[in-house]
Design a protein around this motif. Sequence first.
Motif, PDB file in Angstrom:
ATOM      1  N   PHE A 140       5.259  -9.785   0.119  1.00 32.97           N
ATOM      2  CA  PHE A 140       4.498 -11.209   0.355  1.00 32.97           C
ATOM      3  C   PHE A 140       2.894 -10.199   0.527  1.00 32.97           C
ATOM      4  O   PHE A 140       1.604 -10.462   0.417  1.00 32.97           O
ATOM      5  CB  PHE A 140       4.380 -11.988   2.032  1.00 32.97           C
ATOM      6  CG  PHE A 140       4.866 -13.123   1.236  1.00 32.97           C
ATOM      7  CD1 PHE A 140       4.182 -14.049   1.032  1.00 32.97           C
ATOM      8  CD2 PHE A 140       5.706 -12.899   2.038  1.00 32.97           C
ATOM      9  CE1 PHE A 140       4.527 -15.388   0.718  1.00 32.97           C
ATOM     10  CE2 PHE A 140       6.429 -14.170   2.367  1.00 32.97           C
ATOM     11  CZ  PHE A 140       5.726 -15.897   1.180  1.00 32.97           C
ATOM     12  N   ALA A 141       3.025  -8.772   1.056  1.00 32.18           N
ATOM     13  CA  ALA A 141       1.939  -8.017   1.086  1.00 32.18           C
ATOM     14  C   ALA A 141       0.834  -7.442  -0.467  1.00 32.18           C
ATOM     15  O   ALA A 141      -0.209  -7.745  -0.491  1.00 32.18           O
ATOM     16  CB  ALA A 141       2.335  -6.285   1.301  1.00 32.18           C
ATOM     17  N   LEU A 142       2.258  -7.088  -1.384  1.00 25.99           N
ATOM     18  CA  LEU A 142       1.787  -7.393  -2.539  1.00 25.99           C
ATOM     19  C   LEU A 142       1.116  -8.548  -3.101  1.00 25.99           C
ATOM     20  O   LEU A 142      -0.281  -8.802  -3.714  1.00 25.99           O
ATOM     21  CB  LEU A 142       3.076  -6.792  -3.176  1.00 25.99           C
ATOM     22  CG  LEU A 142       3.534  -6.069  -3.504  1.00 25.99           C
ATOM     23  CD1 LEU A 142       4.698  -5.591  -4.193  1.00 25.99           C
ATOM     24  CD2 LEU A 142       2.735  -3.851  -3.643  1.00 25.99           C
ATOM     25  N   LEU A 143       1.833  -9.877  -2.659  1.00 25.95           N
ATOM     26  CA  LEU A 143       0.944 -11.009  -3.064  1.00 25.95           C
ATOM     27  C   LEU A 143      -0.600 -11.160  -2.315  1.00 25.95           C
ATOM     28  O   LEU A 143      -1.371 -11.631  -3.423  1.00 25.95           O
ATOM     29  CB  LEU A 143       1.866 -12.289  -3.189  1.00 25.95           C
ATOM     30  CG  LEU A 143       2.984 -12.457  -4.052  1.00 25.95           C
ATOM     31  CD1 LEU A 143       3.421 -13.510  -3.452  1.00 25.95           C
ATOM     32  CD2 LEU A 143       2.511 -12.491  -5.475  1.00 25.95           C
ATOM     33  N   LEU A 144      -0.462 -10.683  -0.917  1.00 26.81           N
ATOM     34  CA  LEU A 144      -1.692 -11.099  -0.575  1.00 26.81           C
ATOM     35  C   LEU A 144      -2.800 -10.208  -0.777  1.00 26.81           C
ATOM     36  O   LEU A 144      -3.668 -10.646  -1.046  1.00 26.81           O
ATOM     37  CB  LEU A 144      -1.386 -10.991   1.579  1.00 26.81           C
ATOM     38  CG  LEU A 144      -2.844 -10.809   2.133  1.00 26.81           C
ATOM     39  CD1 LEU A 144      -3.253 -12.789   2.249  1.00 26.81           C
ATOM     40  CD2 LEU A 144      -2.706 -10.273   3.630  1.00 26.81           C
ATOM     41  N   MET A 168       1.017  -4.581   5.780  1.00 30.26           N
ATOM     42  CA  MET A 168       2.326  -3.097   4.752  1.00 30.26           C
ATOM     43  C   MET A 168       3.328  -4.347   5.166  1.00 30.26           C
ATOM     44  O   MET A 168       3.406  -5.290   6.579  1.00 30.26           O
ATOM     45  CB  MET A 168       2.332  -2.093   6.174  1.00 30.26           C
ATOM     46  CG  MET A 168       3.896  -1.448   5.963  1.00 30.26           C
ATOM     47  SD  MET A 168       3.799   0.419   7.412  1.00 30.26           S
ATOM     48  CE  MET A 168       3.465   0.034   8.727  1.00 30.26           C
ATOM     49  N   GLY A 169       4.226  -4.351   4.859  1.00 30.14           N
ATOM     50  CA  GLY A 169       5.389  -5.053   4.968  1.00 30.14           C
ATOM     51  C   GLY A 169       7.268  -4.989   4.525  1.00 30.14           C
ATOM     52  O   GLY A 169       6.507  -3.696   3.706  1.00 30.14           O
ATOM     53  N   TRP A 170       7.402  -5.349   4.588  1.00 31.95           N
ATOM     54  CA  TRP A 170       9.036  -4.637   4.667  1.00 31.95           C
ATOM     55  C   TRP A 170       9.797  -5.980   3.807  1.00 31.95           C
ATOM     56  O   TRP A 170      10.354  -7.119   4.330  1.00 31.95           O
ATOM     57  CB  TRP A 170       9.699  -3.962   6.097  1.00 31.95           C
ATOM     58  CG  TRP A 170       8.742  -2.888   6.380  1.00 31.95           C
ATOM     59  CD1 TRP A 170       9.705  -1.748   6.870  1.00 31.95           C
ATOM     60  CD2 TRP A 170       8.263  -3.371   7.418  1.00 31.95           C
ATOM     61  NE1 TRP A 170       8.335  -1.079   7.551  1.00 31.95           N
ATOM     62  CE2 TRP A 170       7.906  -1.958   7.679  1.00 31.95           C
ATOM     63  CE3 TRP A 170       6.600  -4.078   7.806  1.00 31.95           C
ATOM     64  CZ2 TRP A 170       6.801  -1.844   8.889  1.00 31.95           C
ATOM     65  CZ3 TRP A 170       6.522  -4.519   8.692  1.00 31.95           C
ATOM     66  CH2 TRP A 170       6.112  -3.028   9.460  1.00 31.95           C
ATOM     67  N   CYS A 171      10.773  -5.122   2.605  1.00 26.08           N
ATOM     68  CA  CYS A 171      11.628  -6.286   1.857  1.00 26.08           C
ATOM     69  C   CYS A 171      10.709  -8.056   1.849  1.00 26.08           C
ATOM     70  O   CYS A 171       9.679  -8.162   1.186  1.00 26.08           O
ATOM     71  CB  CYS A 171      13.094  -7.233   2.887  1.00 26.08           C
ATOM     72  SG  CYS A 171      14.125  -5.244   3.201  1.00 26.08           S
ATOM     73  N   VAL A 208      -2.121  -0.898   0.991  1.00 27.09           N
ATOM     74  CA  VAL A 208      -1.493  -2.086   1.179  1.00 27.09           C
ATOM     75  C   VAL A 208      -0.035  -0.927   1.189  1.00 27.09           C
ATOM     76  O   VAL A 208       0.376  -0.177  -0.073  1.00 27.09           O
ATOM     77  CB  VAL A 208      -0.974  -2.859  -0.652  1.00 27.09           C
ATOM     78  CG1 VAL A 208       0.214  -3.444  -0.356  1.00 27.09           C
ATOM     79  CG2 VAL A 208      -2.135  -3.632  -0.807  1.00 27.09           C
ATOM     80  N   VAL A 209       0.698  -0.726   2.409  1.00 27.10           N
ATOM     81  CA  VAL A 209       2.382  -0.586   2.030  1.00 27.10           C
ATOM     82  C   VAL A 209       3.505  -1.498   1.640  1.00 27.10           C
ATOM     83  O   VAL A 209       2.700  -2.569   2.331  1.00 27.10           O
ATOM     84  CB  VAL A 209       2.325   0.134   3.680  1.00 27.10           C
ATOM     85  CG1 VAL A 209       3.985   1.034   3.606  1.00 27.10           C
ATOM     86  CG2 VAL A 209       1.215   1.367   3.542  1.00 27.10           C
ATOM     87  N   ALA A 210       3.893  -1.366   0.551  1.00 28.94           N
ATOM     88  CA  ALA A 210       4.971  -2.477   0.780  1.00 28.94           C
ATOM     89  C   ALA A 210       6.310  -1.976   0.866  1.00 28.94           C
ATOM     90  O   ALA A 210       7.948  -0.300   0.132  1.00 28.94           O
ATOM     91  CB  ALA A 210       5.097  -3.127  -1.090  1.00 28.94           C
ATOM     92  N   TYR A 211       7.616  -1.858   1.772  1.00 33.65           N
ATOM     93  CA  TYR A 211       8.674  -1.209   1.702  1.00 33.65           C
ATOM     94  C   TYR A 211       9.849  -1.363   0.876  1.00 33.65           C
ATOM     95  O   TYR A 211       9.940  -2.976   1.456  1.00 33.65           O
ATOM     96  CB  TYR A 211       9.400  -0.957   3.019  1.00 33.65           C
ATOM     97  CG  TYR A 211       9.049   0.564   3.413  1.00 33.65           C
ATOM     98  CD1 TYR A 211       9.516   1.344   3.307  1.00 33.65           C
ATOM     99  CD2 TYR A 211       7.576   0.783   4.077  1.00 33.65           C
ATOM    100  CE1 TYR A 211       9.520   2.799   4.053  1.00 33.65           C
ATOM    101  CE2 TYR A 211       7.245   1.555   4.823  1.00 33.65           C
ATOM    102  CZ  TYR A 211       8.008   2.929   4.949  1.00 33.65           C
ATOM    103  OH  TYR A 211       8.318   4.068   5.402  1.00 33.65           O
ATOM    104  N   HIS A 212      10.834  -0.804   0.245  1.00 35.15           N
ATOM    105  CA  HIS A 212      11.514  -2.572  -0.549  1.00 35.15           C
ATOM    106  C   HIS A 212      11.177  -3.410  -0.705  1.00 35.15           C
ATOM    107  O   HIS A 212      12.265  -4.928  -0.551  1.00 35.15           O
ATOM    108  CB  HIS A 212      13.254  -1.915   0.587  1.00 35.15           C
ATOM    109  CG  HIS A 212      12.884  -1.924   1.315  1.00 35.15           C
ATOM    110  ND1 HIS A 212      12.694  -2.854   1.734  1.00 35.15           N
ATOM    111  CD2 HIS A 212      13.088  -0.789   2.318  1.00 35.15           C
ATOM    112  CE1 HIS A 212      12.779  -2.091   3.308  1.00 35.15           C
ATOM    113  NE2 HIS A 212      12.906  -0.919   3.580  1.00 35.15           N
TER     114      HIS A 212
END
Length: 235
Positions: free
Chosen positions: A117-121, A109-112, A131-135
Amino acid sequence: MSIETSTTRVGDLSAYLARPAGGSGAGMLLLPMITGIGEQVRAWADELAGRGITTLTWDVFHGASTDNTSREDLGAKLGELSDEVALTEQTALLDHLLGDLGCTSAGVMGWCLGGRFALLLAARDQRLSGVVAYHPTVRDPLPPNHTLDTVALSTAITAPVLVSYPEADTVVSHETFDRLQAALQSRATGATFTQHFPGAEHGFSDSSRHGTAVNADAFALSWPQTLAFLDALKG
């Protein structure tokens, strides 16, 4: 639930660890926003640990955070981040979660910047359960230090993805997010859940932005859905 918290070493890396007393099978790698491992991110890690999830948080700026550094100085460090170096560090932390910490599954899970990087990882490492990707900060055109194309690589993610987008985001354009959403929805494997918040701004989850009611309301709506998503990943 009783939790244990500490600053731990993973090779040459420092990371913030929060977990239920005795550990747990469910793990989560947290990738912070510009705040680094500041008070806000530690509070989220502690909350997840209280729900039975072992959380390990990447130290973006190697010791610098809003605890000891101004946001302006942290912002100046963004251009120094290397995609490949960051992903190598994050992979080492994921290895630690699934190895020495005894987790049998782990999400991210990542923010900004951490949302990107959450998506890339997840595109690179299919071990991730969700995967959680905040904004996520997906810029177009790419800054010089963004050597990896998040939109193009997102099609390789096999895990379920929950992504949040604020309609008044001035960092990530509507067109760029539309392309990201289309890439995620084109995948043959892995559900895509999209949260869209009219009027909310980039970084709306950051409590420093909650003086603006639309941001506070967006986070108040999004966070319970995120927790439910994480609970589903635990099985």
